[in-house]
Design a protein around this motif. Structure first.
Motif, PDB file in Angstrom:
ATOM      1  N   UNK A 181      56.921  11.549  80.860  1.00 19.31           N
ATOM      2  CA  UNK A 181      56.057  11.128  82.181  1.00 19.31           C
ATOM      3  C   UNK A 181      56.718  11.341  83.507  1.00 19.31           C
ATOM      4  N   UNK A 182      58.033  10.881  83.532  1.00 24.26           N
ATOM      5  CA  UNK A 182      58.669  10.795  84.786  1.00 24.26           C
ATOM      6  C   UNK A 182      58.998  12.234  85.160  1.00 24.26           C
ATOM      7  N   UNK A 183      59.487  13.042  84.302  1.00 24.18           N
ATOM      8  CA  UNK A 183      59.880  14.529  84.307  1.00 24.18           C
ATOM      9  C   UNK A 183      58.654  15.312  84.984  1.00 24.18           C
ATOM     10  N   UNK A 184      57.630  14.967  84.144  1.00 28.31           N
ATOM     11  CA  UNK A 184      56.309  15.832  84.734  1.00 28.31           C
ATOM     12  C   UNK A 184      55.892  15.591  85.986  1.00 28.31           C
ATOM     13  N   UNK A 185      56.022  14.168  86.390  1.00 32.54           N
ATOM     14  CA  UNK A 185      55.615  13.878  87.738  1.00 32.54           C
ATOM     15  C   UNK A 185      56.579  14.309  88.679  1.00 32.54           C
ATOM     16  N   UNK A 238      58.323  17.142  88.515  1.00 34.07           N
ATOM     17  CA  UNK A 238      57.991  18.720  88.509  1.00 34.07           C
ATOM     18  C   UNK A 238      56.642  18.933  89.358  1.00 34.07           C
ATOM     19  N   UNK A 239      55.620  17.796  89.328  1.00 34.92           N
ATOM     20  CA  UNK A 239      54.660  18.094  90.151  1.00 34.92           C
ATOM     21  C   UNK A 239      54.741  17.962  91.515  1.00 34.92           C
ATOM     22  N   UNK A 244      57.122  22.197  97.415  1.00 36.52           N
ATOM     23  CA  UNK A 244      57.588  23.584  97.515  1.00 36.52           C
ATOM     24  C   UNK A 244      56.239  24.471  98.396  1.00 36.52           C
ATOM     25  N   UNK A 245      55.057  24.207  97.628  1.00 41.56           N
ATOM     26  CA  UNK A 245      53.957  24.771  98.188  1.00 41.56           C
ATOM     27  C   UNK A 245      53.958  24.470  99.870  1.00 41.56           C
TER      28      UNK A 245
END
Length: 236
Positions: A63-67, A69-70, A76-77
């Protein structure tokens, strides 16, 4: 007197019997299996707790890595969409009247038109006074104020016109030598200070320097190779 003589009878010796030693039969050794000690209830409870802790740790890490990344992707966008881009300056026209192939420039009028575009999607630009300077072979001719301080919204183009009078232009080389290629080298320089506005945030001032090389033919009109050519832009 009779005598009786007993003839001895020889008793045959018995053949020696071969005695065989009985082969001892191998005795089967009974092996006893070691007694397996089954783990108790505490062991299983410990294993269940350890497995559950491992699963929870893996789930939290995922969950931490996914959050992360998001959040990084969104940042970045936003950086791509809000990153200020430099203005784009083009010379649309540049005319010099009074060019003579033999006598040089006498009583000439120089007029030009430039466009300044804000290419940003969500960024506005504030300009200070825009000064334009015309050079001939790195010799400064004159400086004029093209634009007074103005505000430029995103995806907008601002045009500026400049006109100046030139009584004469003294050069060290002969004019036919200058016109050897059929063109005369001029240079237009734009200087200003700008600030970018992103939403409600305003950046500090940046000194803008636009350098536009212009070729003018013997007819006094801008060369096709220089028309609508993008100028070099520097910040300092």
């Amino acid at each position: 007197m009779s005598s009786y003589t007993e003839i001895p009878v020889q008793t045959p010796h018995p053949h020696p019997q071969t005695t065989t030693t009985p082969t001892p039969t191998p005795t089967t050794r009974l092996t006893t299996r070691p007694r397996i000690k089954h783990p108790g209830t505490r062991y299983y409870v410990h294993r269940v707790k350890e497995s559950l802790t491992t699963r929870v740790s893996k789930f939290l890490c995922s969950c931490f890595l996914g959050l992360l990344f998001i959040v990084g992707l969104i940042a970045f966008i936003l950086w791509l969409s809000l990153r200020p881009h430099r203005p784009r300056v083009h010379v649309n026209s540049f005319t010099v009247t009074g060019i003579a192939p033999d006598n040089g420039i006498q009583n000439s009028i120089i007029s030009f038109n430039v466009s300044i575009r804000n290419p940003n999607q969500n960024v506005d630009i504030y300009y200070d006074e825009v000064d334009g300077t015309v050079y001939f072979r790195e010799v400064k001719i004159v400086t004029v104020v093209l634009l007074y301080p103005f505000y430029q919204p995103n995806k907008n183009t601002t045009f500026a016109n400049g006109t100046l009078s030139l009584a004469s232009l003294s050069v060290t080389d002969s004019w036919p030598q200058i016109m050897a290629n059929g063109t005369v080298d001029f240079r237009l320089e734009l200087i200003s200070a700008i600030r970018f506005k992103v939403a409600s945030w305003m950046t500090r001032k940046h000194r803008m320097h636009a350098d536009c090389a212009v070729l003018v033919g013997s007819d006094g009109q801008i060369s096709p190779t220089s028309k609508n050519k993008r100028c070099s832009l520097y910040f300092y």
